[in-house]
Scaffold this motif. Structure first.
Motif, mmCIF file in Angstrom:
data_model
loop_
_atom_site.group_PDB
_atom_site.id
_atom_site.type_symbol
_atom_site.label_atom_id
_atom_site.label_comp_id
_atom_site.label_asym_id
_atom_site.label_seq_id
_atom_site.Cartn_x
_atom_site.Cartn_y
_atom_site.Cartn_z
ATOM 1 N N ASN A 23 25.980 37.976 36.020
ATOM 2 C CA ASN A 23 26.474 37.226 37.171
ATOM 3 C C ASN A 23 27.982 37.011 37.079
ATOM 4 O OD1 ASN A 23 27.071 34.567 35.883
ATOM 5 N ND2 ASN A 23 24.870 34.536 35.527
ATOM 6 N N ALA A 24 28.574 36.557 38.165
ATOM 7 C CA ALA A 24 30.034 36.443 38.267
ATOM 8 C C ALA A 24 30.617 35.512 37.221
ATOM 9 C CB ALA A 24 30.415 35.976 39.668
ATOM 10 N N THR A 25 29.951 34.379 36.982
ATOM 11 C CA THR A 25 30.463 33.408 36.022
ATOM 12 C C THR A 25 30.534 33.997 34.624
ATOM 13 O OG1 THR A 25 29.512 31.606 37.333
ATOM 14 C CG2 THR A 25 30.123 31.104 35.061
ATOM 15 N N GLU A 26 29.492 34.718 34.221
ATOM 16 C CA GLU A 26 29.475 35.338 32.893
ATOM 17 C C GLU A 26 30.569 36.390 32.765
ATOM 18 O OE1 GLU A 26 25.481 36.772 32.763
ATOM 19 O OE2 GLU A 26 24.731 34.981 31.743
ATOM 20 N N ILE A 27 30.728 37.211 33.797
ATOM 21 C CA ILE A 27 31.765 38.249 33.772
ATOM 22 C C ILE A 27 33.141 37.620 33.611
ATOM 23 C CG2 ILE A 27 32.908 40.052 35.122
ATOM 24 C CD1 ILE A 27 30.179 40.574 36.457
ATOM 25 N N GLU A 28 33.416 36.620 34.422
ATOM 26 C CA GLU A 28 34.732 35.966 34.378
ATOM 27 C C GLU A 28 34.977 35.293 33.034
ATOM 28 O OE1 GLU A 28 34.690 33.432 37.768
ATOM 29 O OE2 GLU A 28 34.716 35.096 39.209
ATOM 30 N N ASN A 29 33.955 34.645 32.481
ATOM 31 C CA ASN A 29 34.102 33.978 31.182
ATOM 32 C C ASN A 29 34.361 34.977 30.058
ATOM 33 O OD1 ASN A 29 33.764 31.426 32.237
ATOM 34 N ND2 ASN A 29 31.581 31.307 31.777
ATOM 35 N N TYR A 30 33.591 36.064 30.045
ATOM 36 C CA TYR A 30 33.765 37.072 28.994
ATOM 37 C C TYR A 30 35.171 37.676 29.021
ATOM 38 C CZ TYR A 30 28.857 37.385 27.468
ATOM 39 O OH TYR A 30 27.619 37.134 26.930
ATOM 40 N N ILE A 31 35.605 38.094 30.199
ATOM 41 C CA ILE A 31 36.917 38.763 30.307
ATOM 42 C C ILE A 31 38.044 37.788 30.005
ATOM 43 C CG2 ILE A 31 38.462 40.022 31.838
ATOM 44 C CD1 ILE A 31 35.896 41.528 30.993
ATOM 45 N N ALA A 208 22.672 34.214 42.341
ATOM 46 C CA ALA A 208 23.303 33.507 43.462
ATOM 47 C C ALA A 208 23.260 32.003 43.245
ATOM 48 C CB ALA A 208 22.600 33.874 44.770
ATOM 49 N N ILE A 209 22.108 31.484 42.864
ATOM 50 C CA ILE A 209 21.961 30.042 42.658
ATOM 51 C C ILE A 209 22.813 29.576 41.478
ATOM 52 C CG2 ILE A 209 20.318 28.227 42.036
ATOM 53 C CD1 ILE A 209 18.195 29.852 43.564
ATOM 54 N N MET A 210 22.832 30.365 40.389
ATOM 55 C CA MET A 210 23.640 30.006 39.216
ATOM 56 C C MET A 210 25.125 29.977 39.556
ATOM 57 S SD MET A 210 21.697 32.102 36.172
ATOM 58 C CE MET A 210 22.967 31.631 34.978
ATOM 59 N N GLU A 211 25.572 30.958 40.338
ATOM 60 C CA GLU A 211 26.983 31.021 40.692
ATOM 61 C C GLU A 211 27.384 29.878 41.621
ATOM 62 O OE1 GLU A 211 27.716 34.956 42.138
ATOM 63 O OE2 GLU A 211 27.045 35.892 40.273
ATOM 64 N N ARG A 215 30.075 26.599 40.956
ATOM 65 C CA ARG A 215 31.140 26.526 41.962
ATOM 66 C C ARG A 215 31.834 27.867 42.168
ATOM 67 N NH1 ARG A 215 32.241 22.033 44.092
ATOM 68 N NH2 ARG A 215 34.337 22.658 44.718
ATOM 69 N N ASN A 216 31.115 28.962 41.880
ATOM 70 C CA ASN A 216 31.596 30.291 42.221
ATOM 71 C C ASN A 216 31.055 30.589 43.612
ATOM 72 O OD1 ASN A 216 32.879 32.747 41.634
ATOM 73 N ND2 ASN A 216 32.131 32.687 39.527
ATOM 74 N N LEU A 217 31.579 29.845 44.584
ATOM 75 C CA LEU A 217 30.916 29.744 45.884
ATOM 76 C C LEU A 217 30.916 31.042 46.676
ATOM 77 C CD1 LEU A 217 32.189 26.201 46.974
ATOM 78 C CD2 LEU A 217 30.054 26.813 45.841
ATOM 79 N N VAL A 218 32.048 31.740 46.721
ATOM 80 C CA VAL A 218 32.131 32.947 47.548
ATOM 81 C C VAL A 218 31.153 34.005 47.043
ATOM 82 C CG1 VAL A 218 33.612 34.814 48.329
ATOM 83 C CG2 VAL A 218 34.523 32.496 48.172
ATOM 84 N N SER A 219 31.179 34.261 45.734
ATOM 85 C CA SER A 219 30.275 35.252 45.161
ATOM 86 C C SER A 219 28.823 34.803 45.285
ATOM 87 C CB SER A 219 30.623 35.483 43.682
ATOM 88 O OG SER A 219 29.742 36.428 43.112
ATOM 89 N N GLY A 220 28.564 33.505 44.987
ATOM 90 C CA GLY A 220 27.196 32.996 45.048
ATOM 91 C C GLY A 220 26.611 33.048 46.439
#
Length: 246
Positions: A23-31, A208-211, A215-220
């Motif tokens: 998910n988007a949050t994991e990708i952003e955190n890892y990078i 989607a729900i996790m994002e 507060r990763n609203l646009v992606s979620g």
């Protein structure tokens, strides 16, 4: 290493994570964590099907990459390989040349890591059978649900358009059940529920729900809308088949 190669490395890692189901949050955190490990200011956003990455080096020079991901291929085994590699980077801090060589090696190995198609079909059958049983189907109805789910999955497996695939799946599942109904007395609901669950976009909806929760609203929200459309196509296909058969 040149900044261009560094940005390309970050994009490669983000793309592979996205492609296999992160998910988007994991990708952003890892990078972001990798950037901090190498004392680089990395700004990344995974928005819908687009990845944005900006890297700023110690001299203040910056470079941005934007890439659209057209489709995904959910695979938890391959995703785990990439996540393990990233954790190794964070722990050992190898040179970027090593990272790029490893990315090429993992891509090659993943390309040749082909799951047994027979095992995949068996897994689909078991899933359909089990869900039908959960929805109070008897052994015959659960077995038919497994046959229907497996058959439709096999027919639609190569369709890249998820909405079209689920529309065809919903229509086909109900139609095949009605064909079975011509020869034996069975209840439609438990068979339909079991077979159709294979096509429900569970991971997409979960991400989607996790994002949204992070507060990763646009992606979620974009993934939530996509999952709603896919579910709608599934229901619409079954609904049209119902109207035709009645």
């Amino acid at each position: 290493m040149h900044l261009e190669r560094i940005v390309d490395t970050f994009m490669d890692l983000a793309r592979e994570l996205y492609y296999y189901g992160s998910n988007a949050t994991e990708i952003e955190n890892y990078i972001t964590q990798i950037g901090k490990t190498y004392e680089l200011d990395v700004q990344i956003a995974s928005i819908g099907t687009v990845l944005y990455i900006t890297v700023i080096d110690r001299t203040g020079k910056s470079l941005t990459r934007i890439e659209r991901i057209n489709y995904t291929s959910i695979d938890f085994e391959k995703l785990s390989i990439w996540e393990s590699f990233i954790k190794k980077i964070l722990k050992e801090k190898p040179p970027f040349t090593f990272i790029r060589d490893e990315i090429k090696r993992i891509k090659y190995e993943n390309k040749n890591l082909v799951h047994s198609f027979s095992l995949l079909i068996i897994a689909v059958f078991i899933a359909s059978f089990s869900f039908s049983f959960v929805f109070k189907g008897n052994l015959l109805e659960s077995f038919i649900s497994g046959i229907v789910g497996t058959t439709v999955y096999y027919v639609t497996i190569n369709l890249k358009n998820k909405i079209l695939r689920d529309f065809i799946a919903g229509f086909s599942i109900y139609s095949i059940i009605e064909v079975f109904n011509l020869f034996t007395e069975i209840r439609t609901y438990p068979i339909l529920a079991g077979a159709i669950m294979v096509f429900v976009p569970g991971l997409l909806l979960t991400n989607a729900i996790m994002e949204i929760g992070d507060r990763n609203l646009v992606s979620g929200v974009s993934k939530l809308v996509e999952s709603v459309f896919i579910l709608g196509a599934l229901v619409l296909g079954a609904g049209i088949a119902t109207a035709i058969w009645r």
